[in-house]
Write an enzyme that holds these catalytic residues in place. Structure first.
Site, mmCIF file in Angstrom:
data_model
loop_
_atom_site.group_PDB
_atom_site.id
_atom_site.type_symbol
_atom_site.label_atom_id
_atom_site.label_comp_id
_atom_site.label_asym_id
_atom_site.label_seq_id
_atom_site.Cartn_x
_atom_site.Cartn_y
_atom_site.Cartn_z
ATOM 1 N N GLY A 131 1.750 -54.328 31.911
ATOM 2 C CA GLY A 131 1.897 -55.103 30.680
ATOM 3 C C GLY A 131 0.520 -55.427 30.125
ATOM 4 O O GLY A 131 -0.455 -55.503 30.870
ATOM 5 N N GLN A 177 -5.554 -59.962 25.088
ATOM 6 C CA GLN A 177 -6.352 -59.278 26.112
ATOM 7 C C GLN A 177 -7.207 -58.154 25.524
ATOM 8 O O GLN A 177 -8.096 -57.643 26.208
ATOM 9 C CB GLN A 177 -5.451 -58.692 27.200
ATOM 10 N N CYS A 185 -3.748 -59.996 36.943
ATOM 11 C CA CYS A 185 -3.903 -59.857 35.490
ATOM 12 C C CYS A 185 -5.081 -58.948 35.202
ATOM 13 O O CYS A 185 -6.130 -59.059 35.843
ATOM 14 C CB CYS A 185 -4.136 -61.241 34.895
ATOM 15 N N LEU A 186 -4.925 -58.053 34.226
ATOM 16 C CA LEU A 186 -6.014 -57.127 33.881
ATOM 17 C C LEU A 186 -7.245 -57.879 33.369
ATOM 18 O O LEU A 186 -8.350 -57.342 33.400
ATOM 19 C CB LEU A 186 -5.549 -56.120 32.823
ATOM 20 N N HIS A 237 4.770 -63.468 32.188
ATOM 21 C CA HIS A 237 3.304 -63.355 32.219
ATOM 22 C C HIS A 237 2.768 -62.954 30.831
ATOM 23 O O HIS A 237 1.824 -63.566 30.322
ATOM 24 C CB HIS A 237 2.912 -62.313 33.280
ATOM 25 N N GLU A 238 3.390 -61.949 30.222
ATOM 26 C CA GLU A 238 2.902 -61.462 28.919
ATOM 27 C C GLU A 238 3.216 -62.465 27.805
ATOM 28 O O GLU A 238 2.421 -62.642 26.878
ATOM 29 C CB GLU A 238 3.507 -60.092 28.594
ATOM 30 N N HIS A 248 0.576 -65.037 27.826
ATOM 31 C CA HIS A 248 -0.657 -64.593 27.157
ATOM 32 C C HIS A 248 -0.586 -64.867 25.659
ATOM 33 O O HIS A 248 -1.587 -65.251 25.047
ATOM 34 C CB HIS A 248 -0.856 -63.082 27.339
HETATM 35 ZN ZN ZN Z 1 -2.330 -60.823 32.235
#
Ligand code: ZN
Length: 164
Positions: free
Chosen positions: A46, A51, A88-89, A130-131, A134
Protein backbone atom coordinates in the site's frame (compact mmCIF):
# COMPACT_ATOMS: atom_id res chain seq x y z
CA UNK A 1 4.63 6.16 -15.74
CA UNK A 2 7.32 7.34 -13.38
CA UNK A 3 8.84 6.32 -10.09
CA UNK A 4 8.11 8.82 -7.34
CA UNK A 5 10.30 9.70 -4.39
CA UNK A 6 9.05 8.15 -1.14
CA UNK A 7 9.08 10.65 1.69
CA UNK A 8 10.50 9.47 5.01
CA UNK A 9 9.56 10.27 8.58
CA UNK A 10 9.75 12.97 10.04
CA UNK A 11 8.60 14.92 6.92
CA UNK A 12 5.76 17.27 7.89
CA UNK A 13 3.58 16.12 4.96
CA UNK A 14 3.27 12.75 6.74
CA UNK A 15 1.74 14.49 9.77
CA UNK A 16 -0.68 16.62 7.75
CA UNK A 17 -4.33 15.75 7.09
CA UNK A 18 -4.67 15.36 3.32
CA UNK A 19 -6.92 17.55 1.21
CA UNK A 20 -10.04 15.87 -0.18
CA UNK A 21 -9.76 14.74 -3.80
CA UNK A 22 -12.24 16.78 -5.85
CA UNK A 23 -10.90 16.56 -9.40
CA UNK A 24 -11.06 13.10 -10.95
CA UNK A 25 -9.08 13.92 -14.05
CA UNK A 26 -6.15 12.60 -16.07
CA UNK A 27 -3.60 13.96 -13.65
CA UNK A 28 -5.19 11.95 -10.80
CA UNK A 29 -5.08 8.82 -12.98
CA UNK A 30 -1.42 9.46 -13.72
CA UNK A 31 -0.64 10.02 -10.04
CA UNK A 32 -2.38 6.76 -9.08
CA UNK A 33 -0.50 4.84 -11.81
CA UNK A 34 2.82 6.33 -10.66
CA UNK A 35 1.99 5.47 -7.06
CA UNK A 36 1.33 1.82 -8.04
CA UNK A 37 4.65 1.66 -9.88
CA UNK A 38 6.47 3.22 -6.92
CA UNK A 39 4.77 0.86 -4.47
CA UNK A 40 5.66 -2.25 -6.49
CA UNK A 41 9.27 -1.10 -6.90
CA UNK A 42 9.50 -0.71 -3.10
CA UNK A 43 7.85 -4.12 -2.53
CA UNK A 44 5.01 -2.53 -0.59
CA UNK A 45 1.33 -3.54 -0.46
CA UNK A 46 0.00 0.00 0.00
CA UNK A 47 1.10 3.58 -0.61
CA UNK A 48 -0.64 6.83 0.30
CA UNK A 49 -0.30 10.20 -1.48
CA UNK A 50 1.36 11.97 1.50
CA UNK A 51 4.15 9.36 1.23
CA UNK A 52 5.05 10.75 -2.19
CA UNK A 53 4.81 14.34 -0.95
CA UNK A 54 1.22 14.98 -2.04
CA UNK A 55 -1.09 16.03 0.78
CA UNK A 56 -4.21 14.32 -0.58
CA UNK A 57 -6.83 11.86 0.66
CA UNK A 58 -5.65 9.17 -1.72
CA UNK A 59 -4.00 5.77 -1.52
CA UNK A 60 -3.29 2.76 -3.71
CA UNK A 61 -3.16 -0.79 -2.44
CA UNK A 62 -2.55 -4.28 -3.82
CA UNK A 63 -2.83 -6.72 -0.95
CA UNK A 64 -3.93 -10.37 -1.03
CA UNK A 65 -5.89 -9.87 -4.25
CA UNK A 66 -7.50 -6.57 -3.24
CA UNK A 67 -6.21 -3.99 -5.72
CA UNK A 68 -7.76 -0.55 -5.32
CA UNK A 69 -7.27 3.16 -5.80
CA UNK A 70 -9.07 4.82 -2.87
CA UNK A 71 -9.82 8.55 -2.90
CA UNK A 72 -11.42 10.13 0.16
CA UNK A 73 -11.33 6.85 2.12
CA UNK A 74 -13.42 6.36 5.26
CA UNK A 75 -13.45 3.35 7.58
CA UNK A 76 -17.17 2.56 7.79
CA UNK A 77 -16.90 -0.26 10.33
CA UNK A 78 -14.24 -2.18 12.19
CA UNK A 79 -14.66 -5.43 14.08
CA UNK A 80 -12.55 -7.71 16.23
CA UNK A 81 -8.85 -7.42 16.87
CA UNK A 82 -5.63 -8.88 15.44
CA UNK A 83 -2.03 -8.86 16.57
CA UNK A 84 0.99 -8.77 14.31
CA UNK A 85 3.83 -6.60 13.13
CA UNK A 86 3.31 -3.48 11.08
CA UNK A 87 5.79 -1.52 9.00
CA UNK A 88 5.72 1.47 6.67
CA UNK A 89 7.64 2.46 3.53
CA UNK A 90 8.18 5.89 5.15
CA UNK A 91 9.86 4.31 8.18
CA UNK A 92 12.41 2.13 6.42
CA UNK A 93 12.63 -1.39 7.70
CA UNK A 94 11.43 -0.57 11.22
CA UNK A 95 8.42 -2.54 12.32
CA UNK A 96 6.47 -2.91 15.55
CA UNK A 97 3.75 -5.07 16.99
CA UNK A 98 0.44 -3.21 16.71
CA UNK A 99 -3.10 -4.40 17.41
CA UNK A 100 -5.53 -3.56 14.62
CA UNK A 101 -9.15 -4.49 13.83
CA UNK A 102 -9.55 -7.99 12.36
CA UNK A 103 -12.17 -6.93 9.80
CA UNK A 104 -12.92 -3.56 8.30
CA UNK A 105 -15.24 -2.09 5.71
CA UNK A 106 -13.96 0.90 3.79
CA UNK A 107 -15.86 3.40 1.68
CA UNK A 108 -14.03 5.46 -0.95
CA UNK A 109 -14.13 6.76 -4.53
CA UNK A 110 -12.24 5.20 -7.39
CA UNK A 111 -9.99 7.10 -9.81
CA UNK A 112 -13.07 8.18 -11.81
CA UNK A 113 -14.99 9.40 -8.75
CA UNK A 114 -17.34 6.42 -8.47
CA UNK A 115 -18.15 5.44 -4.88
CA UNK A 116 -17.40 1.89 -3.77
CA UNK A 117 -17.07 -0.16 -0.62
CA UNK A 118 -14.56 -2.90 0.09
CA UNK A 119 -14.17 -5.35 2.95
CA UNK A 120 -10.93 -6.75 4.22
CA UNK A 121 -9.73 -9.08 6.92
CA UNK A 122 -6.29 -9.97 8.28
CA UNK A 123 -3.44 -8.25 6.45
CA UNK A 124 -5.89 -6.57 4.06
CA UNK A 125 -7.77 -5.00 7.00
CA UNK A 126 -4.46 -3.87 8.49
CA UNK A 127 -3.47 -2.29 5.19
CA UNK A 128 -6.83 -0.51 4.76
CA UNK A 129 -6.59 1.18 8.17
CA UNK A 130 -2.84 1.93 7.79
CA UNK A 131 -3.34 3.71 4.44
CA UNK A 132 -6.48 5.55 5.61
CA UNK A 133 -4.44 6.76 8.61
CA UNK A 134 -1.83 8.20 6.20
CA UNK A 135 -4.56 10.25 4.52
CA UNK A 136 -5.32 11.70 7.96
CA UNK A 137 -1.73 12.52 8.85
CA UNK A 138 -1.18 9.48 11.07
CA UNK A 139 1.65 6.95 11.07
CA UNK A 140 1.44 3.52 12.68
CA UNK A 141 3.91 4.66 15.35
CA UNK A 142 1.33 7.24 16.47
CA UNK A 143 -0.72 4.32 17.83
CA UNK A 144 2.10 2.97 19.99
CA UNK A 145 2.63 3.86 23.63
CA UNK A 146 4.81 7.00 24.04
CA UNK A 147 7.68 4.87 25.33
CA UNK A 148 7.68 2.42 22.40
CA UNK A 149 7.13 5.28 19.94
CA UNK A 150 10.14 7.25 21.21
CA UNK A 151 12.28 4.12 21.06
CA UNK A 152 11.34 3.52 17.41
CA UNK A 153 11.83 7.17 16.48
CA UNK A 154 15.33 7.15 17.97
CA UNK A 155 16.19 3.95 16.09
CA UNK A 156 14.88 5.43 12.87
CA UNK A 157 16.91 8.63 13.22
CA UNK A 158 20.02 6.45 13.63
CA UNK A 159 19.16 4.48 10.49
CA UNK A 160 18.66 7.73 8.55
CA UNK A 161 22.01 9.11 9.73
CA UNK A 162 23.77 5.94 8.69
CA UNK A 163 22.25 6.14 5.21
CA UNK A 164 23.29 9.75 4.64
ZN1 ZN B 1 2.75 3.55 5.73
Amino acid sequence: MALLNIVSYPASVLATVGTAVEKFDESLERLAADMFETMYAAHGVGLAAPQVGRSLQLFVMDCEGTKIVAANPVILSAEGEQGGDEACLSLGSLGAELRRPAEVRLGAQDVHGNSFEVEGRGLTARCLVHETDHCNGLLFIDHLSPLRRDMLKRKFRKVLKRER
